[in-house]
Design a protein around this motif. Sequence first.
Motif, PDB file in Angstrom:
ATOM      1  N   THR A 204     -27.868  44.697 -38.455  1.00  0.00           N
ATOM      2  CA  THR A 204     -28.760  43.801 -39.170  1.00  0.00           C
ATOM      3  C   THR A 204     -28.018  43.060 -40.261  1.00  0.00           C
ATOM      4  O   THR A 204     -28.623  42.459 -41.108  1.00  0.00           O
ATOM      5  CB  THR A 204     -29.910  44.592 -39.796  1.00  0.00           C
ATOM      6  OG1 THR A 204     -29.333  45.526 -40.698  1.00  0.00           O
ATOM      7  CG2 THR A 204     -30.690  45.298 -38.734  1.00  0.00           C
ATOM      8  N   LEU A 205     -26.712  43.137 -40.196  1.00  0.00           N
ATOM      9  CA  LEU A 205     -25.923  42.394 -41.148  1.00  0.00           C
ATOM     10  C   LEU A 205     -26.327  42.714 -42.565  1.00  0.00           C
ATOM     11  O   LEU A 205     -26.468  41.849 -43.408  1.00  0.00           O
ATOM     12  CB  LEU A 205     -26.036  40.901 -40.853  1.00  0.00           C
ATOM     13  CG  LEU A 205     -25.769  40.575 -39.386  1.00  0.00           C
ATOM     14  CD1 LEU A 205     -26.107  39.153 -39.075  1.00  0.00           C
ATOM     15  CD2 LEU A 205     -24.339  40.882 -39.029  1.00  0.00           C
ATOM     16  N   GLY A 206     -26.548  43.948 -42.798  1.00  0.00           N
ATOM     17  CA  GLY A 206     -26.825  44.403 -44.145  1.00  0.00           C
ATOM     18  C   GLY A 206     -28.275  44.383 -44.522  1.00  0.00           C
ATOM     19  O   GLY A 206     -28.663  44.927 -45.546  1.00  0.00           O
ATOM     20  N   ALA A 207     -29.111  43.778 -43.719  1.00  0.00           N
ATOM     21  CA  ALA A 207     -30.513  43.665 -44.095  1.00  0.00           C
ATOM     22  C   ALA A 207     -31.341  44.774 -43.464  1.00  0.00           C
ATOM     23  O   ALA A 207     -31.019  45.268 -42.394  1.00  0.00           O
ATOM     24  CB  ALA A 207     -31.058  42.325 -43.636  1.00  0.00           C
ATOM     25  N   ALA A 208     -32.387  45.130 -44.128  1.00  0.00           N
ATOM     26  CA  ALA A 208     -33.310  46.087 -43.539  1.00  0.00           C
ATOM     27  C   ALA A 208     -34.031  45.416 -42.388  1.00  0.00           C
ATOM     28  O   ALA A 208     -34.285  44.226 -42.391  1.00  0.00           O
ATOM     29  CB  ALA A 208     -34.307  46.543 -44.585  1.00  0.00           C
TER      30      ALA A 208
ATOM     31  N   GLN B 154     -21.296  37.320 -47.818  1.00  0.00           N
ATOM     32  CA  GLN B 154     -21.520  38.759 -47.753  1.00  0.00           C
ATOM     33  C   GLN B 154     -20.536  39.427 -46.794  1.00  0.00           C
ATOM     34  O   GLN B 154     -19.930  38.771 -45.957  1.00  0.00           O
ATOM     35  CB  GLN B 154     -22.942  39.055 -47.297  1.00  0.00           C
ATOM     36  CG  GLN B 154     -23.222  38.703 -45.838  1.00  0.00           C
ATOM     37  CD  GLN B 154     -24.600  39.141 -45.398  1.00  0.00           C
ATOM     38  OE1 GLN B 154     -25.271  39.877 -46.094  1.00  0.00           O
ATOM     39  NE2 GLN B 154     -25.019  38.686 -44.236  1.00  0.00           N
ATOM     40  N   THR B 188     -27.864  37.595 -47.941  1.00  0.00           N
ATOM     41  CA  THR B 188     -29.283  37.593 -47.610  1.00  0.00           C
ATOM     42  C   THR B 188     -30.074  38.257 -48.733  1.00  0.00           C
ATOM     43  O   THR B 188     -29.528  39.012 -49.537  1.00  0.00           O
ATOM     44  CB  THR B 188     -29.538  38.340 -46.301  1.00  0.00           C
ATOM     45  OG1 THR B 188     -28.960  39.646 -46.389  1.00  0.00           O
ATOM     46  CG2 THR B 188     -28.913  37.611 -45.131  1.00  0.00           C
ATOM     47  N   GLY B 190     -33.568  40.569 -49.919  1.00  0.00           N
ATOM     48  CA  GLY B 190     -34.008  41.907 -49.541  1.00  0.00           C
ATOM     49  C   GLY B 190     -34.715  41.962 -48.217  1.00  0.00           C
ATOM     50  O   GLY B 190     -34.844  43.038 -47.615  1.00  0.00           O
ATOM     51  N   GLU B 191     -35.176  40.819 -47.739  1.00  0.00           N
ATOM     52  CA  GLU B 191     -35.883  40.800 -46.456  1.00  0.00           C
ATOM     53  C   GLU B 191     -35.006  40.289 -45.325  1.00  0.00           C
ATOM     54  O   GLU B 191     -35.481  40.003 -44.230  1.00  0.00           O
ATOM     55  CB  GLU B 191     -37.144  39.936 -46.572  1.00  0.00           C
ATOM     56  CG  GLU B 191     -38.150  40.504 -47.563  1.00  0.00           C
ATOM     57  CD  GLU B 191     -39.387  39.638 -47.677  1.00  0.00           C
ATOM     58  OE1 GLU B 191     -39.372  38.501 -47.157  1.00  0.00           O
ATOM     59  OE2 GLU B 191     -40.361  40.097 -48.281  1.00  0.00           O
ATOM     60  N   GLY B 192     -33.731  40.137 -45.608  1.00  0.00           N
ATOM     61  CA  GLY B 192     -32.814  39.725 -44.556  1.00  0.00           C
ATOM     62  C   GLY B 192     -32.734  38.230 -44.354  1.00  0.00           C
ATOM     63  O   GLY B 192     -32.084  37.770 -43.420  1.00  0.00           O
TER      64      GLY B 192
END
Lengths: 422, 317
Positions: A204-208, B154, B188, B190-192
């Motif tokens: 997820t490339l670092g994302a939740a 990132q 990104t 917090g929600e991607g």
Amino acid sequence: MKRFYTAAILALITISQTICAQAPDSVLKYRRSSLYSFMISHPDLNMDEEIVNAFMALETPDKYNNHDLSVKCVTTPSSNRKDNLMRDVDAYLARNEIAKRLVSKWFLRNKVTGGFDPSLIMQRGLYGATAMDIESAAQSKRGIDALADKGYEMISNTFVIVNDITYVDHEKNAEIATGILTIIGGLAAGATGDDNNIVTSLTTLGAAVSSMIAGFTVRITSYLYQLDWNDSVADYFYEHYYYDKPGTDSLSLAAFAADTLIPARKAAYEADSTTFRLKYVGKYMAKSAKPVLRGLYNPEDVFRKVCARAIDNNVMELQKEFDQFKVKVPLVSTEPLMAYIGMKEGVTAKSKYEVLVPVIDEATGKIRYNRRGVIRPVPGKIWDNRYMANEEEAVGSEFNATTFEVVSGMNFTPGMLIREIK
Amino acid sequence: MNRPITLTTACLLAALTALPSAAQTMIPYETGRGWGYKDAGGNVIVKAEYDAVSRPADGLGLVCIKNKWGAVNSKGETVIPVEYDYVDLCNEGFVAVYEGPVRESDGTPYMTGGEWRFMDLAGTAGTSRPFGIVGPFVDGVAWAEESGTGIKRQRRAMPIVDKKGKPVGQEYIFGVSATFSMDDMYLTDGEGKTMEVPDGRWILLDRSYNTLTENTYDAVGEFSEGLAWVRRDGKYGFVNTLGQEVIPAIYESVQGAPGSRHGSLLLHPETGAVRWVTDRSGRTAWLNEKGETVIGFTDSDGRVSLDDIVDENMWDF
């Protein structure tokens, strides 16, 4: 009494190149059925955009010729699904003359001149090379006339699959509604290939990532149709509609322009809304398996993998149910017996395949297949060729073909075709 | 510092080391001292002496010691010394190395204000001049940004959690997948979702670091099937891998550009249509790879209703 001959067995019909007995890497050419698939989307449902994107990125299953028409997606409100979607699909296919368009594609009809070109039939039918001078004959109807069956087998094995794809809403799924994220380390994934007992990964490339992605599942109903290409339709087409496309030189163009019959033929073909039809074969409905996310890099990969495998599964089930839709693939070697077919086509340890030899009925010119024997997969040697199986590092994905053993029969040769039997 | 891979759970480690795969010849493993790589037979090829390692790519693995990064190969040799602030985008024989500040936003590290250079590991191009940010080499070309606009870059990584959802570390992504998006590089929220990306001055480079594009672009997209979207002065078009602007940057929106809706290209590529574009009125047209019109501007976005008679112009046969 009808006489049969083997048409130089496989050399003239199914294989256009020399094959040795041990040639697992040989690229074998053989006659595939042709397939046009499109999807029905429901813009009022969740994840419809993602599903459309995933579907559009998928390629035609490799055991079929790509016979896609330009329109690949049609929409209808989800409420229509509860009524009679099949009736609407039937009407859509008829209203938009899909059968005639499939025929037009077979003959590469030019929409401007209306002229036809048989080169696609020559190419897919592998009639050329050894059977005739493809350079000269394939460019005109003389090429078709010279064919043993005038392309009958090829064109009649044209199918349409209409995939009604909907997202399975996780909010209604108690298991996933527990809120447990299923983003599990890919490095830690097991290699069992067991979808239900595997540690999965999702990049997820670092994302939740929400469970909507990690647990993405779809329900697909696939409606199967076959082009109704019989002797009477073929004869009518050749007699009333077919004319060669114009050549590129000035004399040919002038002759084409001066041919007074052509405008009438063109107009008649375009006005004909009854001769060409699709036959409904059957349908299959299934929900996709819980995704194994190992080796995936982003959510789009998840959507694509889930849709691809679900569609492949439906195609496989339709093959099992309907003989005319079954694929025939060639043996690529005999020591050991191997063929480029695997789990995507439904090969399991219990599968059995008949080994076929094509023969031509001299009286009708049509091809039929004689059984030479029966084979079955060797346990542990079944190729996992499902979509992204390599990325998943699934068991069997390291093979590039399935290995078989003989149940009955003998004297198999590479290039003979195999087809699953019940 | 954001902790790199910290898989310590015994069961996870067991599963990790038990992963037999002919395809994967560099398998990360951990001991109490750190991380290394084993081969498919379980033989150590890189000693477990690193703070973090990545999923391998192109036969190379990203390694980290005390916030400095480098790369090792499947023979255990150090290919890039562990002295850079980051190393990424391993593809087609090239990697990108970064030297400069690493900051944090909500605990997430990002790189900004430093210099990125390409390294040619397979050929003779050596190391490139510095850029503000770079994209990966795909089909022999790569995007590079000349001005350094303050873009927040990132580290490409994936979270690792156990079956109960408990975070146990991160897995760094070193290679470039077929579905790579330029957005993957940017920080990104917090929600991607990708945070605001400032306009830059992007150019296209070949494998010898020659500039292919005549223009610079404010923003660019990843190459897919030989084309990448570009934006200049607020208008979009497409560039091919020769740097030619085959679909001129004159459109309000194009397929794949930020903010464009998805799934509108519903025509199979066999038609010759490779991308759709929209004009100021929101009408859509489909163009071929030469920028020629396959289907002229229409109010339809390409979707057709099951109840419709499809516009004849939308059929290829």
